[in-house]
Design a protein around this motif. Structure first.
Motif, mmCIF file in Angstrom:
data_model
loop_
_atom_site.group_PDB
_atom_site.id
_atom_site.type_symbol
_atom_site.label_atom_id
_atom_site.label_comp_id
_atom_site.label_asym_id
_atom_site.label_seq_id
_atom_site.Cartn_x
_atom_site.Cartn_y
_atom_site.Cartn_z
ATOM 1 N N THR A 199 -12.353 -26.305 11.010
ATOM 2 C CA THR A 199 -12.371 -24.972 10.407
ATOM 3 C C THR A 199 -11.982 -25.035 8.936
ATOM 4 O OG1 THR A 199 -11.800 -23.994 12.535
ATOM 5 C CG2 THR A 199 -11.448 -22.637 10.592
ATOM 6 N N GLU A 200 -10.929 -25.773 8.631
ATOM 7 C CA GLU A 200 -10.485 -25.901 7.234
ATOM 8 C C GLU A 200 -11.535 -26.605 6.384
ATOM 9 O OE1 GLU A 200 -8.059 -25.188 4.053
ATOM 10 O OE2 GLU A 200 -7.768 -24.490 6.099
ATOM 11 N N LEU A 201 -12.178 -27.610 6.948
ATOM 12 C CA LEU A 201 -13.221 -28.337 6.225
ATOM 13 C C LEU A 201 -14.391 -27.417 5.885
ATOM 14 C CD1 LEU A 201 -13.907 -31.232 5.285
ATOM 15 C CD2 LEU A 201 -15.057 -31.560 7.470
ATOM 16 N N VAL A 248 -17.349 -23.947 1.952
ATOM 17 C CA VAL A 248 -17.921 -22.657 1.558
ATOM 18 C C VAL A 248 -17.266 -22.167 0.273
ATOM 19 C CG1 VAL A 248 -18.107 -20.222 2.224
ATOM 20 C CG2 VAL A 248 -18.663 -22.009 3.870
ATOM 21 N N SER A 249 -15.968 -22.334 0.157
ATOM 22 C CA SER A 249 -15.251 -21.926 -1.047
ATOM 23 C C SER A 249 -15.731 -22.706 -2.273
ATOM 24 C CB SER A 249 -13.754 -22.126 -0.842
ATOM 25 O OG SER A 249 -13.058 -21.830 -2.021
ATOM 26 N N ALA A 250 -15.923 -24.012 -2.118
ATOM 27 C CA ALA A 250 -16.415 -24.829 -3.227
ATOM 28 C C ALA A 250 -17.833 -24.427 -3.607
ATOM 29 C CB ALA A 250 -16.370 -26.305 -2.848
ATOM 30 N N TYR A 251 -18.662 -24.128 -2.620
ATOM 31 C CA TYR A 251 -20.030 -23.691 -2.896
ATOM 32 C C TYR A 251 -20.027 -22.381 -3.681
ATOM 33 C CZ TYR A 251 -24.745 -21.935 -2.105
ATOM 34 O OH TYR A 251 -26.002 -21.423 -2.281
ATOM 35 N N LYS A 252 -19.158 -21.444 -3.277
ATOM 36 C CA LYS A 252 -19.080 -20.161 -3.983
ATOM 37 C C LYS A 252 -18.632 -20.354 -5.425
ATOM 38 C CE LYS A 252 -18.216 -17.131 -0.045
ATOM 39 N NZ LYS A 252 -17.241 -16.230 0.609
ATOM 40 N N GLU A 253 -17.680 -21.253 -5.660
ATOM 41 C CA GLU A 253 -17.217 -21.516 -7.014
ATOM 42 C C GLU A 253 -18.316 -22.115 -7.873
ATOM 43 O OE1 GLU A 253 -13.547 -23.562 -7.650
ATOM 44 O OE2 GLU A 253 -12.589 -22.540 -5.980
ATOM 45 N N VAL A 254 -19.089 -23.026 -7.306
ATOM 46 C CA VAL A 254 -20.188 -23.639 -8.056
ATOM 47 C C VAL A 254 -21.244 -22.594 -8.386
ATOM 48 C CG1 VAL A 254 -22.102 -25.280 -7.872
ATOM 49 C CG2 VAL A 254 -19.804 -25.968 -7.187
#
Length: 103
Positions: A85-87, A92-98
């Motif tokens: 879940t954390e992975l 998803v968080s990294a994708y949103k930031e990019v």
């Protein structure tokens, strides 16, 4: 009565030895594709869930006496769920930031 001798503690040299050239370090864990890490996490999750479900069934039917191993497998399942879940959340968080970066 015989006693085994205890081996002396060996010193560890952290950072004093050369580990290799730059080409050797390129094959390290840091270069594993994210898709492979995610697949491994999901496969591990599925295996631990299957083992935990089998243990639960055996406990319910009275086919096991090893309660300690059942608890260990249940803890492994919990850890695998949290890790996967954390992975996924971090991915998803990294994708949103990019995607929010301005070019």
């Amino acid at each position: 009565m015989t006693f085994d001798t205890i081996a002396p503690i060996q010193s560890m040299n952290f950072g004093t030895e050369k580990t290799g050239t730059a080409t050797d370090s390129s094959s390290s864990v840091g270069n594993v594709p994210f898709a492979d890490v995610l697949k491994d996490a999901v496969n591990n999750l599925q295996q631990t869930q299957q083992a935990s479900a089998e243990d639960s069934y055996n406990l319910a039917t009275g086919n096991t006496d090893n309660l300690a191993q059942i608890m260990v497998n249940a803890s492994k399942e919990t850890a695998a769920v949290q890790f996967t879940t954390e992975l996924c959340t971090r991915a998803v968080s990294a994708y949103k930031e990019v995607m929010q970066m301005q070019v």
